[in-house]
Structure formats: structure tokens, C-alpha cells
Design a protein around this motif. Structure first.
Motif, PDB file in Angstrom:
ATOM      1  N   TYR A  46       0.809  -1.306   0.141  1.00 39.85           N
ATOM      2  CA  TYR A  46      -0.031   0.011   0.066  1.00 39.85           C
ATOM      3  C   TYR A  46       0.682   1.407  -0.022  1.00 39.85           C
ATOM      4  O   TYR A  46       1.910   1.274   0.738  1.00 39.85           O
ATOM      5  CB  TYR A  46      -0.894  -0.013   1.264  1.00 39.85           C
ATOM      6  N   PRO A  47       0.278   2.342  -0.715  1.00 40.45           N
ATOM      7  CA  PRO A  47       1.025   3.797  -0.787  1.00 40.45           C
ATOM      8  C   PRO A  47       1.253   4.490   0.784  1.00 40.45           C
ATOM      9  O   PRO A  47       0.236   4.758   1.101  1.00 40.45           O
ATOM     10  CB  PRO A  47       0.334   4.493  -1.670  1.00 40.45           C
ATOM     11  N   VAL A  48       2.502   4.143   1.328  1.00 39.23           N
ATOM     12  CA  VAL A  48       2.688   4.781   2.938  1.00 39.23           C
ATOM     13  C   VAL A  48       2.260   6.365   2.585  1.00 39.23           C
ATOM     14  O   VAL A  48       1.698   6.722   3.721  1.00 39.23           O
ATOM     15  CB  VAL A  48       3.947   4.890   3.053  1.00 39.23           C
ATOM     16  N   PHE A  85     -16.065   3.125  -2.640  1.00 41.72           N
ATOM     17  CA  PHE A  85     -16.519   1.687  -3.523  1.00 41.72           C
ATOM     18  C   PHE A  85     -17.301   1.030  -2.934  1.00 41.72           C
ATOM     19  O   PHE A  85     -18.482   0.638  -3.455  1.00 41.72           O
ATOM     20  CB  PHE A  85     -15.176   1.089  -3.716  1.00 41.72           C
ATOM     21  N   LEU A  86     -17.012   0.832  -1.644  1.00 44.18           N
ATOM     22  CA  LEU A  86     -18.202  -0.030  -0.714  1.00 44.18           C
ATOM     23  C   LEU A  86     -19.323   0.658  -0.529  1.00 44.18           C
ATOM     24  O   LEU A  86     -20.815  -0.134  -0.783  1.00 44.18           O
ATOM     25  CB  LEU A  86     -17.659  -0.255   0.615  1.00 44.18           C
ATOM     26  N   ILE A  87     -19.513   2.035  -0.296  1.00 41.81           N
ATOM     27  CA  ILE A  87     -20.706   2.634  -0.179  1.00 41.81           C
ATOM     28  C   ILE A  87     -21.761   2.648  -1.425  1.00 41.81           C
ATOM     29  O   ILE A  87     -22.729   2.482  -1.395  1.00 41.81           O
ATOM     30  CB  ILE A  87     -20.527   4.345   0.013  1.00 41.81           C
ATOM     31  N   ARG A 101      -7.533  -3.060 -11.535  1.00 38.64           N
ATOM     32  CA  ARG A 101      -6.639  -2.260 -10.760  1.00 38.64           C
ATOM     33  C   ARG A 101      -5.874  -2.849  -9.679  1.00 38.64           C
ATOM     34  O   ARG A 101      -4.982  -2.464  -9.246  1.00 38.64           O
ATOM     35  CB  ARG A 101      -7.737  -1.534 -10.028  1.00 38.64           C
ATOM     36  N   HIS A 102      -6.008  -4.282  -9.289  1.00 35.24           N
ATOM     37  CA  HIS A 102      -5.191  -5.139  -8.591  1.00 35.24           C
ATOM     38  C   HIS A 102      -3.944  -5.576  -9.342  1.00 35.24           C
ATOM     39  O   HIS A 102      -3.009  -6.248  -8.676  1.00 35.24           O
ATOM     40  CB  HIS A 102      -5.972  -5.895  -7.862  1.00 35.24           C
ATOM     41  N   ALA A 103      -4.074  -5.584 -10.538  1.00 37.79           N
ATOM     42  CA  ALA A 103      -3.042  -6.582 -11.210  1.00 37.79           C
ATOM     43  C   ALA A 103      -1.469  -6.081 -10.928  1.00 37.79           C
ATOM     44  O   ALA A 103      -0.564  -6.949 -10.849  1.00 37.79           O
ATOM     45  CB  ALA A 103      -3.319  -6.154 -12.951  1.00 37.79           C
ATOM     46  N   ARG A 129      -4.553 -13.009   4.152  1.00 39.45           N
ATOM     47  CA  ARG A 129      -4.260 -11.975   5.032  1.00 39.45           C
ATOM     48  C   ARG A 129      -5.154 -10.844   5.019  1.00 39.45           C
ATOM     49  O   ARG A 129      -5.729 -10.230   6.069  1.00 39.45           O
ATOM     50  CB  ARG A 129      -2.766 -11.561   4.974  1.00 39.45           C
ATOM     51  N   TRP A 130      -5.604 -10.419   3.680  1.00 35.96           N
ATOM     52  CA  TRP A 130      -6.521  -9.239   3.598  1.00 35.96           C
ATOM     53  C   TRP A 130      -7.916  -9.702   4.298  1.00 35.96           C
ATOM     54  O   TRP A 130      -8.464  -8.857   5.093  1.00 35.96           O
ATOM     55  CB  TRP A 130      -6.799  -8.984   1.955  1.00 35.96           C
ATOM     56  N   VAL A 131      -8.468 -10.784   4.049  1.00 33.24           N
ATOM     57  CA  VAL A 131      -9.581 -11.254   4.635  1.00 33.24           C
ATOM     58  C   VAL A 131      -9.450 -11.331   5.976  1.00 33.24           C
ATOM     59  O   VAL A 131     -10.590 -11.040   6.723  1.00 33.24           O
ATOM     60  CB  VAL A 131     -10.061 -12.746   4.053  1.00 33.24           C
ATOM     61  N   ALA A 187     -15.395 -13.703  -1.121  1.00 33.39           N
ATOM     62  CA  ALA A 187     -15.466 -14.121  -2.542  1.00 33.39           C
ATOM     63  C   ALA A 187     -14.758 -13.126  -3.330  1.00 33.39           C
ATOM     64  O   ALA A 187     -13.804 -13.444  -4.337  1.00 33.39           O
ATOM     65  CB  ALA A 187     -16.901 -14.084  -2.885  1.00 33.39           C
ATOM     66  N   MET A 188     -14.564 -11.982  -3.048  1.00 33.22           N
ATOM     67  CA  MET A 188     -14.107 -10.916  -3.760  1.00 33.22           C
ATOM     68  C   MET A 188     -12.594 -11.092  -3.796  1.00 33.22           C
ATOM     69  O   MET A 188     -11.976 -10.853  -4.980  1.00 33.22           O
ATOM     70  CB  MET A 188     -14.693  -9.500  -3.544  1.00 33.22           C
ATOM     71  N   ALA A 189     -12.062 -11.335  -2.682  1.00 30.83           N
ATOM     72  CA  ALA A 189     -10.656 -11.558  -2.537  1.00 30.83           C
ATOM     73  C   ALA A 189     -10.084 -12.619  -3.152  1.00 30.83           C
ATOM     74  O   ALA A 189      -9.100 -12.749  -3.902  1.00 30.83           O
ATOM     75  CB  ALA A 189     -10.281 -11.324  -0.924  1.00 30.83           C
TER      76      ALA A 189
HETATM   77  C1  HEM Z   1      -7.142  -9.930  -1.973  1.00 28.36           C
HETATM   78  C2  HEM Z   1      -6.301  -9.256  -1.395  1.00 28.36           C
HETATM   79  C3  HEM Z   1      -6.235  -7.748  -1.568  1.00 28.36           C
HETATM   80  C4  HEM Z   1      -5.044  -6.883  -1.780  1.00 28.36           C
HETATM   81  C5  HEM Z   1      -3.649  -7.315  -1.399  1.00 28.36           C
HETATM   82  C6  HEM Z   1      -5.444  -5.458  -2.145  1.00 28.36           C
HETATM   83  C7  HEM Z   1      -4.633  -4.563  -2.273  1.00 28.36           C
HETATM   84  C8  HEM Z   1      -4.917  -3.501  -2.899  1.00 28.36           C
HETATM   85  C9  HEM Z   1      -3.913  -2.297  -2.919  1.00 28.36           C
HETATM   86  C10 HEM Z   1      -2.354  -2.348  -2.704  1.00 28.36           C
HETATM   87  C11 HEM Z   1      -4.577  -1.216  -3.267  1.00 28.36           C
HETATM   88  C12 HEM Z   1      -3.970   0.357  -3.765  1.00 28.36           C
HETATM   89  C13 HEM Z   1      -4.189   0.969  -2.415  1.00 28.36           C
HETATM   90  C14 HEM Z   1      -4.694   2.513  -3.316  1.00 28.36           C
HETATM   91  O1  HEM Z   1      -3.951   3.274  -3.528  1.00 28.36           O
HETATM   92  O2  HEM Z   1      -6.135   2.555  -3.267  1.00 28.36           O
HETATM   93  C15 HEM Z   1      -6.107  -1.535  -3.314  1.00 28.36           C
HETATM   94  C16 HEM Z   1      -7.147  -0.928  -4.035  1.00 28.36           C
HETATM   95  C17 HEM Z   1      -8.296  -1.173  -4.022  1.00 28.36           C
HETATM   96  N1  HEM Z   1      -8.865  -2.029  -3.367  1.00 28.36           N
HETATM   97 FE1  HEM Z   1      -7.773  -3.896  -2.888  1.00 28.36          FE
HETATM   98  N2  HEM Z   1      -6.758  -5.493  -2.360  1.00 28.36           N
HETATM   99  C18 HEM Z   1      -7.353  -6.638  -2.205  1.00 28.36           C
HETATM  100  C19 HEM Z   1      -8.815  -7.126  -1.943  1.00 28.36           C
HETATM  101  C20 HEM Z   1      -9.673  -6.326  -2.153  1.00 28.36           C
HETATM  102  C21 HEM Z   1     -11.008  -6.583  -2.020  1.00 28.36           C
HETATM  103  C22 HEM Z   1     -11.580  -7.756  -1.768  1.00 28.36           C
HETATM  104  C23 HEM Z   1     -11.886  -5.403  -2.410  1.00 28.36           C
HETATM  105  C24 HEM Z   1     -13.189  -5.340  -2.502  1.00 28.36           C
HETATM  106  C25 HEM Z   1     -13.991  -4.795  -1.610  1.00 28.36           C
HETATM  107  C26 HEM Z   1     -10.815  -4.314  -2.844  1.00 28.36           C
HETATM  108  C27 HEM Z   1     -11.262  -3.171  -3.352  1.00 28.36           C
HETATM  109  C28 HEM Z   1     -10.120  -2.241  -3.442  1.00 28.36           C
HETATM  110  C29 HEM Z   1     -10.702  -0.956  -4.085  1.00 28.36           C
HETATM  111  C30 HEM Z   1     -12.082  -0.162  -4.430  1.00 28.36           C
HETATM  112  C31 HEM Z   1      -9.394  -0.335  -4.277  1.00 28.36           C
HETATM  113  C32 HEM Z   1      -9.053   1.233  -4.900  1.00 28.36           C
HETATM  114  C33 HEM Z   1      -9.128   0.996  -6.572  1.00 28.36           C
HETATM  115  C34 HEM Z   1      -9.092   2.268  -7.380  1.00 28.36           C
HETATM  116  O3  HEM Z   1      -9.990   3.213  -7.336  1.00 28.36           O
HETATM  117  O4  HEM Z   1      -7.816   2.653  -7.548  1.00 28.36           O
HETATM  118  N3  HEM Z   1      -9.550  -4.932  -2.713  1.00 28.36           N
HETATM  119  N4  HEM Z   1      -6.215  -3.034  -3.203  1.00 28.36           N
END
Ligand code: HEM
Length: 130
Positions: free
Chosen positions: A36-38, A51-53, A74-76, A87-89, A115-117
Motif C-alpha cells: 500500500y502507498p505509505v 467503493f463500498l458505499i 486495478r489489482h494487477a 491475510r486481507w480477509v 469471495a471478492m478477495a
Molecule cells: C485480496 C487481497 C487484496 C489486496 C492485497 C489488495 C490490495 C490493494 C492495494 C495495494 C490497493 C491500492 C491502494 C490504493 O492506493 O487505492 C488496492 C486498492 C483497492 N482495492 Fe484492494 N486488495 C485486495 C482485496 C480487495 C477486495 C476484496 C476489495 C473489494 C472490496 C478491494 C477493493 C479495492 C478498491 C476499491 C481499491 C481502490 C481502486 C481504485 O479506485 O484505484 N480490494 N487494493
């Protein structure tokens, strides 16, 4: 209970509490902390909260600011294997416990996050396997 009924029950305040409890654990987490971005944890917190809202029946300010969620895309950049997913869960389950929502909401959100994770896994879990 349906997904769009969650926001009317817990409101923006509920999501804010949940996401704050989740992000409070991130900086010290050995697996997730480095991803994550410190300098912009506040921003990250806001993106997840909005997003959740939107996803659970509230106002669509996430869409207005970020466009279509495209969460897999976006998670790629982040290496999400089984370990990071679990861990996230785990951190989100703790945040849910702390938020003490009504049981129906708690169960619905818990199942959604799990499920989303899983859907966001984008790396093999066991790198040594062929
Ligand atoms: C599976 C493990 C997951 C990891 C390791 C992870 C990691 C990350 C990281 C590092 C970011 C960038 C943070 C930022 O600057 O926004 C991010 C963004 C985000 N994550 Fe995840 N995430 C995970 C699961 C999820 C899940 C389950 C959700 C759904 C609820 C989610 C929703 C989001 C959203 C909405 C963003 C912001 C996207 C954007 O608009 O740029 N993430 N996540």
C-alpha cells in the motif's frame, strides 16, 4: 437481506468505521503493508470506503471520481497469491468484528469480501509447483 439494503442500515458512518479499522492494521502488516502507498493511506482508505458505499446502495461518488471499478485490472500490479488473499480477509474479518454491525450485515459483508478477495487472486499460490 440484499446488497443495496446494507447502506440504509449502516450508513456512510458504518463504512467509514469499517474501513478505518481495516486500514489501521495495514502499516504494521508484514504481507500487506509494503503493497500500500505509505504517503497516501488516507487516499486508499477513501477509495475503498467510497467503493463500498456505492456497491452497497449508497451514493455513487466512487464512480464519479474513479470510473468503472475494474477491480481485477486495478489489482494487477499487486502480487495477490493465496497468502496475501488470506491475510486481507483476516484483517477485514477483524475490522468487521470491531465494527459490530447487525448480524445480517456482518454475514453479508463477510461473504462478499471473502469471495471478492478470491476473485482478485492473480498469482500462483505455490511458486514451486509446475
Ligand atoms: C485480496 C487481497 C487484496 C489486496 C492485497 C489488495 C490490495 C490493494 C492495494 C495495494 C490497493 C491500492 C491502494 C490504493 O492506493 O487505492 C488496492 C486498492 C483497492 N482495492 Fe484492494 N486488495 C485486495 C482485496 C480487495 C477486495 C476484496 C476489495 C473489494 C472490496 C478491494 C477493493 C479495492 C478498491 C476499491 C481499491 C481502490 C481502486 C481504485 O479506485 O484505484 N480490494 N487494493
Amino acid at each position: 437481506m440484499e446488497e443495496h439494503e446494507v447502506y440504509p442500515v449502516i450508513g456512510a458512518e458504518g463504512f467509514e468505521r469499517l474501513v478505518a479499522a481495516f486500514y489501521r492494521q495495514i502499516p504494521d502488516d508484514d504481507v500487506l503493508g509494503p503493497m500500500y502507498p505509505v504517503q497516501d493511506l488516507q487516499g486508499a482508505e477513501q477509495r475503498l470506503r467510497d467503493f463500498l458505499i456505492y456497491r452497497f446502495g449508497g451514493p455513487p461518488s466512487y464512480i464519479e471520481q474513479r470510473g468503472h471499478p475494474r477491480l481485477r485490472m486495478r489489482h494487477a500490479p499487486f502480487p495477490i497469491g493465496q497468502g496475501a488473499r488470506d491475510r486481507w480477509v483476516q484483517l477485514m474479518d477483524r475490522a468487521l468484528d470491531e465494527a459490530s454491525f447487525p448480524d445480517e450485515v456482518h454475514q453479508l459483508l463477510r461473504a462478499f469480501f471473502a469471495a471478492m478477495a478470491t476473485f482478485l487472486i492473480n498469482r500462483p499460490g505455490r511458486l514451486l509447483e509446475p
